[in-house]
Design a protein around this motif. Structure first.
Motif, PDB file in Angstrom:
ATOM      1  N   LYS A 134     -17.375   0.999   8.731  1.00 39.35           N
ATOM      2  CA  LYS A 134     -16.473   1.511   7.700  1.00 39.35           C
ATOM      3  C   LYS A 134     -16.065   0.354   6.803  1.00 39.35           C
ATOM      4  O   LYS A 134     -15.337  -0.548   7.217  1.00 39.35           O
ATOM      5  CB  LYS A 134     -15.237   2.157   8.333  1.00 39.35           C
ATOM      6  N   VAL A 135     -16.556   0.377   5.552  1.00 43.45           N
ATOM      7  CA  VAL A 135     -16.261  -0.699   4.611  1.00 43.45           C
ATOM      8  C   VAL A 135     -15.076  -0.297   3.750  1.00 43.45           C
ATOM      9  O   VAL A 135     -14.696   0.877   3.668  1.00 43.45           O
ATOM     10  CB  VAL A 135     -17.486  -1.012   3.715  1.00 43.45           C
ATOM     11  N   SER A 136     -14.469  -1.276   3.104  1.00 42.49           N
ATOM     12  CA  SER A 136     -13.342  -1.018   2.211  1.00 42.49           C
ATOM     13  C   SER A 136     -13.806  -0.200   1.008  1.00 42.49           C
ATOM     14  O   SER A 136     -14.921  -0.375   0.500  1.00 42.49           O
ATOM     15  CB  SER A 136     -12.735  -2.345   1.742  1.00 42.49           C
ATOM     16  N   LEU A 137     -12.930   0.700   0.528  1.00 42.90           N
ATOM     17  CA  LEU A 137     -13.256   1.495  -0.649  1.00 42.90           C
ATOM     18  C   LEU A 137     -13.385   0.640  -1.904  1.00 42.90           C
ATOM     19  O   LEU A 137     -13.896   1.105  -2.920  1.00 42.90           O
ATOM     20  CB  LEU A 137     -12.181   2.563  -0.876  1.00 42.90           C
ATOM     21  N   LEU A 138     -12.933  -0.611  -1.834  1.00 42.06           N
ATOM     22  CA  LEU A 138     -13.086  -1.510  -2.974  1.00 42.06           C
ATOM     23  C   LEU A 138     -14.565  -1.757  -3.279  1.00 42.06           C
ATOM     24  O   LEU A 138     -14.943  -1.918  -4.444  1.00 42.06           O
ATOM     25  CB  LEU A 138     -12.376  -2.846  -2.685  1.00 42.06           C
TER      26      LEU A 138
END
Length: 527
Positions: free
Chosen positions: A417-421
Motif C-alpha cells: 500500500k503506497v501513499s496516495l501522493l
C-alpha cells in the motif's frame, strides 16, 4: 466471446487472482501457468524490456526536442523518477489484483468491461505491435549499418531481417524456461555493453573531455525553448523506459509475487535510471550535440570515435540488446492477449495453452503476426510518438483506477500500500505530457485516439451482443477447433485433466496383470 472463457470468469469473481491461480496455490486440480519466474528472472524481464532499443534511439529524439544538453539530462532523470513512481503504483495494483494481463486486468476490474476492452483493443492494434516493430527495426539497423558504412541500409533488407528476428522469438518464447533463460543472458549482455559505454565516458571525463557537461555549455540552447517540444522530449524518453510494467503481465507465473514484484521494481528501475543517465553523459563526452543529432546509430558513432578497430563491438552489442528486447516483449505481451481471451474479450483460442509446455502458443503467434503487419513503415521516431501517447493515456487511466479502488473498496487486502501522493504526482505529470503532446503532434496523437474509439462498436457487436446468428457461432467454433488441432492447445483446466489421465494410465500399465486375491486367501486360512 466464447462460453468457455465466460464460464471461467464466474469462478474468478470470488478470487482476484483467477481460479487457476487459486487452484495452483492450493494444489488443486486446475493449473493455468507454471510459476517459474523467480526474483532474478523478474529483474531480467523488467531490465530486459526497458533496455531494448530506447537508449540507442531516444537520445537523439530527447536532445532534438529538449534544445540543450543540460535539459536533456534533466529529462532523463525526471523520466526515471516518474517511471519509478508509476511502477510503485502498479506494484500495489499487481498484488491487489494478482492476475496476468497487467493494466488491462486492472482497468477491466475497476472501470468495467468496455474500458478494459478499449485498453486491450489499442494494445492489440497499436501499442505492442508498434513497440516490437521499433525494437526489431533498431536491431536490423544496427546489424546492417556496418555493412553499409557510406549509406543507409536498404528498406527491403531491413524489413527482411526484422521479419526473421520476429519469427525466431516465438520459438524461444514457446517455453517459459527457455524464454527466461534467453532473457537473463541477453540482459546481462546488454548491461555489459552499456557498462562499457559508461566506463569509457568516465575515462573521457578523467581526460578532461567534459566541455558539454559544464553548466554554461550544457544549458546553451541551440533552438528556442518550447513547452510542446519539451513534452515530446519526455515522450521520447518515456519510450526508452517503456516496459517497466511488463512484469505485471506475468504475475501468475511469478514465484511469490507479493515479495518478488516490489523487490524486482526496487532493484530494476533505479538500475536502469543510473545506466541511462550515465550512458547519455558518456555520449556527450565523445560527441557534440550536432554530431549526436546527425547520427542515426548513436552507439555506433560513439564506438567509431573511441574504440578504433574494436568499433564492431557496439553494433553487435546493440543487436544483442534489441533481440533480447523483442524476445521479452513478445513473451510478456502475449500474456496480455492470453488474459484478454480468458476474460472473453478476444477469441477463446488465445486463452488456450500447449498441452505439454503450458504456454499460450496461439497468443504468441498472434503477437508475432501483428508485429509483422507494422512493417509497412520504417520511420522509427514517428512510431515512437505514435505509441508513446497512447501508452501514457492508459498508464494514467490505470493509475487513476488505483485511487478509485481505494475509494470503492477501502478494506480490500493490499499486501503493498503506497501513499496516495504517488498516484497524484504521476497523474499531474501524465496530464502535462498528454495535453502538450496532443498540442505539438495533433495528427499523430489524433490517429491513435481515433483507433481507440473504433473499439467501441466492436465491443458492443462482438461482446455485449449475446444473441449472435447461429452461423456466426458455428464458424467461430470451427475456427477454434482447427486452431486447437494445429497448435495442440487446450484450456488450462483441460491440460491438467489430460496430464492426470496420462498419469493414471501409466499407473495402470505398471500394475501386474494378475494379482492374488488377498481377501480370499485370508478367508481360506482357518483359525
Amino acid at each position: 466471446m466464447e462460453k468457455g472463457a465466460r464460464h471461467r470468469n464466474n469462478t474468478e469473481k470470488n478470487y482476484p487472482g483467477g481460479s487457476e491461480s487459486q487452484e495452483a496455490d492450493s494444489g488443486g486440480g486446475g493449473v493455468a501457468l507454471k510459476k517459474e519466474i523467480g526474483l532474478v528472472s523478474a529483474c531480467a524481464i523488467i531490465v530486459g524490456n526497458i533496455i531494448g532499443s530506447g537508449i540507442f534511439v531516444s537520445p537523439k529524439g530527447v536532445l532534438e526536442n529538449a534544445g540543450s544538453v543540460g535539459l536533456a539530462l534533466i529529462i532523463w532523470i525526471v523520466t526515471g523518477v516518474i517511471t519509478a513512481v508509476g511502477a510503485l503504483c502498479y506494484a500495489e495494483l499487481g498484488v491487489t489484483i494478482p492476475k496476468s494481463g497487467g493494466d488491462y486486468s486492472y482497468v477491466k476490474d475497476i472501470f468495467g468491461g468496455l474500458a478494459g476492452f478499449l485498453r486491450l483493443w489499442i494494445a492489440v492494434l497499436v501499442i505492442y505491435p508498434t513497440n516490437q516493430a521499433v525494437i526489431a527495426l533498431t536491431f536490423s539497423n544496427y546489424v546492417l549499418q556496418p555493412l553499409f558504412p557510406t549509406c543507409f541500409p536498404p528498406e527491403s533488407g531491413l524489413r527482411l531481417l526484422v521479419a526473421a528476428s520476429v519469427q525466431t522469438d516465438p520459438v524461444v518464447s514457446s517455453c517459459v524456461r527457455w524464454a527466461t533463460r534467453v532473457q537473463d543472458i541477453f540482459t546481462a549482455g546488454k548491461l555489459l555493453a552499456l557498462g562499457l559505454i559508461i566506463i569509457m565516458g568516465v575515462v573521457q571525463i578523467c581526460k578532461g573531455q567534459y566541455f558539454w557537461l559544464e553548466p554554461k555549455n550544457a544549458f546553451d540552447n541551440f533552438q528556442e525553448p518550447d513547452i510542446g517540444l519539451i513534452a515530446l522530449a519526455f515522450l521520447q524518453g518515456s519510450f526508452a523506459y517503456g516496459g517497466w510494467n511488463f512484469l505485471n503481465y506475468v504475475t501468475e507465473e511469478l514465484v511469490d509475487p507479493y515479495k518478488n514484484l516490489p523487490r524486482a521494481i526496487f532493484i530494476s528501475i533505479p538500475l536502469v535510471t543510473f545506466v541511462y543517465v550515465f550512458a547519455n553523459v558518456a555520449y556527450i563526452t565523445a560527441m557534440s550535440p550536432q554530431e549526436l543529432l546527425a547520427s542515426n546509430a548513436v552507439a555506433v558513432t560513439f564506438g567509431e570515435k573511441l574504440l578504433g578497430v574494436m568499433a564492431w563491438i557496439m553494433p553487435i552489442s546493440v543487436a544483442l540488446s534489441t533481440f533480447g528486447g523483442v524476445n521479452g516483449s513478445l513473451f510478456t505481451s502475449s500474456r496480455l492477449f492470453f488474459a484478454g481471451a480468458r476474460e472473453g474479450h478476444l477469441p477463446s483460442v488465445l486463452a488456450m495453452i500447449h498441452v505439454k509446455r503450458c504456454t499460450p502458443i496461439p497468443a504468441l503467434l498472434f503477437t508475432c503476426i501483428s508485429t509483422l503487419l507494422m512493417l509497412v513503415t520504417s520511420d522509427i521516431y514517428t512510431l515512437i510518438n505514435y505509441v508513446g501517447f497512447i501508452n501514457y493515456l492508459f498508464y494514467g487511466v490505470t493509475v487513476a483506477g488505483q485511487i478509485v479502488l481505494r475509494w470503492k473498496k477501502p478494506d480490500i487486502n493490499r499486501p503493498i500500500k503506497v501513499s496516495l501522493l504517488f498516484p497524484i504526482i504521476y497523474l499531474l505529470f501524465w496530464a502535462f505530457l498528454l495535453v502538450f503532446s496532443l498540442w505539438s503532434e495533433p495528427v499523430v496523437c489524433g490517429i491513435g485516439l481515433a483507433i481507440m474509439v473504433t473499439g467501441v462498436p466492436v465491443y458492443f457487436l462482438g461482446i455485449y451482443w449475446q444473441h449472435k446468428p447461429r452461423c456466426f457461432n458455428k464458424f467461430i467454433e470451427l475456427l477454434t477447433l482447427v486452431s486447437q488441432k494445429m497448435c495442440v492447445v487446450v484450456y488450462p483446466k483441460e491440460a491438467e485433466d489430460l496430464k492426470m489421465k496420462d498419469r493414471n494410465q501409466n499407473m495402470e500399465q505398471q500394475q501386474p496383470i494378475c494379482q492374488p486375491p488377498a481377501s480370499k486367501d485370508k478367508d481360506a486360512v482357518g483359525p
